[in-house]
Design a protein around this motif. Structure first.
Motif, mmCIF file in Angstrom:
data_model
loop_
_atom_site.group_PDB
_atom_site.id
_atom_site.type_symbol
_atom_site.label_atom_id
_atom_site.label_comp_id
_atom_site.label_asym_id
_atom_site.label_seq_id
_atom_site.Cartn_x
_atom_site.Cartn_y
_atom_site.Cartn_z
ATOM 1 N N GLU A 1 0.841 -1.189 0.000
ATOM 2 C CA GLU A 1 0.000 0.000 0.000
ATOM 3 C C GLU A 1 0.880 1.244 0.000
ATOM 4 O O GLU A 1 1.551 1.555 0.981
ATOM 5 N N ILE A 2 0.898 1.912 -1.135
ATOM 6 C CA ILE A 2 1.629 3.169 -1.253
ATOM 7 C C ILE A 2 0.620 4.214 -1.727
ATOM 8 O O ILE A 2 0.109 4.141 -2.835
ATOM 9 N N ASN A 3 0.335 5.162 -0.873
ATOM 10 C CA ASN A 3 -0.578 6.229 -1.220
ATOM 11 C C ASN A 3 0.252 7.368 -1.806
ATOM 12 O O ASN A 3 0.862 8.149 -1.075
ATOM 13 N N ALA B 1 2.037 10.623 0.023
ATOM 14 C CA ALA B 1 3.495 10.784 -0.002
ATOM 15 C C ALA B 1 3.873 12.120 -0.618
ATOM 16 O O ALA B 1 4.767 12.820 -0.123
ATOM 17 N N SER C 1 10.102 10.015 3.763
ATOM 18 C CA SER C 1 8.886 9.365 3.263
ATOM 19 C C SER C 1 9.210 8.017 2.636
ATOM 20 O O SER C 1 8.532 7.012 2.876
ATOM 21 N N PHE C 2 10.265 7.984 1.838
ATOM 22 C CA PHE C 2 10.675 6.732 1.207
ATOM 23 C C PHE C 2 11.093 5.711 2.260
ATOM 24 O O PHE C 2 10.699 4.545 2.208
ATOM 25 N N THR D 1 8.092 4.247 4.073
ATOM 26 C CA THR D 1 7.396 3.273 3.231
ATOM 27 C C THR D 1 8.183 1.973 3.188
ATOM 28 O O THR D 1 7.617 0.882 3.297
ATOM 29 N N TRP D 2 9.488 2.076 3.053
ATOM 30 C CA TRP D 2 10.379 0.918 2.982
ATOM 31 C C TRP D 2 10.284 0.076 4.251
ATOM 32 O O TRP D 2 10.345 -1.144 4.214
ATOM 33 N N ALA E 1 7.718 -0.121 6.374
ATOM 34 C CA ALA E 1 6.374 -0.583 6.747
ATOM 35 C C ALA E 1 6.373 -2.110 6.801
ATOM 36 O O ALA E 1 7.136 -2.760 6.075
ATOM 37 N N ALA F 1 6.929 -4.526 3.724
ATOM 38 C CA ALA F 1 7.308 -3.769 2.528
ATOM 39 C C ALA F 1 8.741 -4.067 2.079
ATOM 40 O O ALA F 1 9.010 -4.166 0.889
#
Length: 195
Positions: free
Chosen positions: A69-71, A75, A94-95, A98-99, A101, A104
């Motif tokens: 899930e990447i919004n 982001a 941010s990256f 996400t990485w 999570a 992920a």
């Protein structure tokens, strides 16, 4: 009561088992070296069930590996909200978030391994990061040459992932998150904002 012989039939958990096995195999061996038969063996299912749930190897790859899930809009807002002088650091943070999570990292490593060997996943990954995040950042800032700037930013992200998580370079794996964000942030700042 005796246990049924042969491979597991198609039950509700079969699709999930196939997805888990595919993710593990793609993450470990990359796209090219994983066959549908290998996934079936790892999931302990009949190979025909793979074709029942997924159209092709590419379909299985995208559903097992890219299903993170990447919004993109969220982001983008996280990166743009705040002083422009710190945009690169926000992009790096941010990256990294996400990485890190749950689940992920394995998915992204599988994507990167596949990207080295196959144009399809490479194109999907690069296009997503470039078009959905970085081109839009540059456009919203009103700066020239968004496509080139976005490509340079994606190259910086791919480089840190390759060096830190796939090649496991000791000097990078020992860095704390704040150090990664600061260093990568400076590079992203240069590519996305500076003249």
């Amino acid at each position: 009561m005796t246990k049924p012989r042969g491979r597991r039939p198609g039950h509700a958990d079969t699709r999930a088992a196939i997805l888990r096995s595919a993710l593990e195999l793609f993450s470990e061996f990359g796209y090219d070296k994983v066959s549908l038969r290998a996934v079936a063996r790892a999931a302990d299912v009949d190979p025909a069930l793979i074709h029942h749930y997924f159209e092709s190897k590419a379909d299985l790859f995208s559903r097992s590996v890219l299903d993170v899930e990447i919004n993109a809009e969220r982001a983008l807002q996280e990166i743009l909200d705040g002083p422009v002088e710190h945009l690169g650091e926000r992009a790096a943070a941010s990256f990294l978030a996400t990485w890190q999570a749950p689940g992920a990292r394995e998915r992204f490593i599988a994507m990167f391994r596949a990207a080295v060997n196959d144009n399809g996943p490479r194109r999907v990954l690069v296009e997503f990061l470039s078009r959905e995040i970085f081109v839009k950042v540059v456009q919203r800032l009103g700066l020239p040459d968004p496509a080139t700037r976005a490509s340079l930013a994606v190259a910086a992200l791919l480089g840190i992932v390759m060096a830190r998580d796939i090649l496991a370079m000791p000097s990078l794996t020992s860095l704390k998150d704040a150090e990664v964000i600061a260093g990568l942030g400076r590079v992203l700042q240069q590519h996305l904002v500076e003249p």
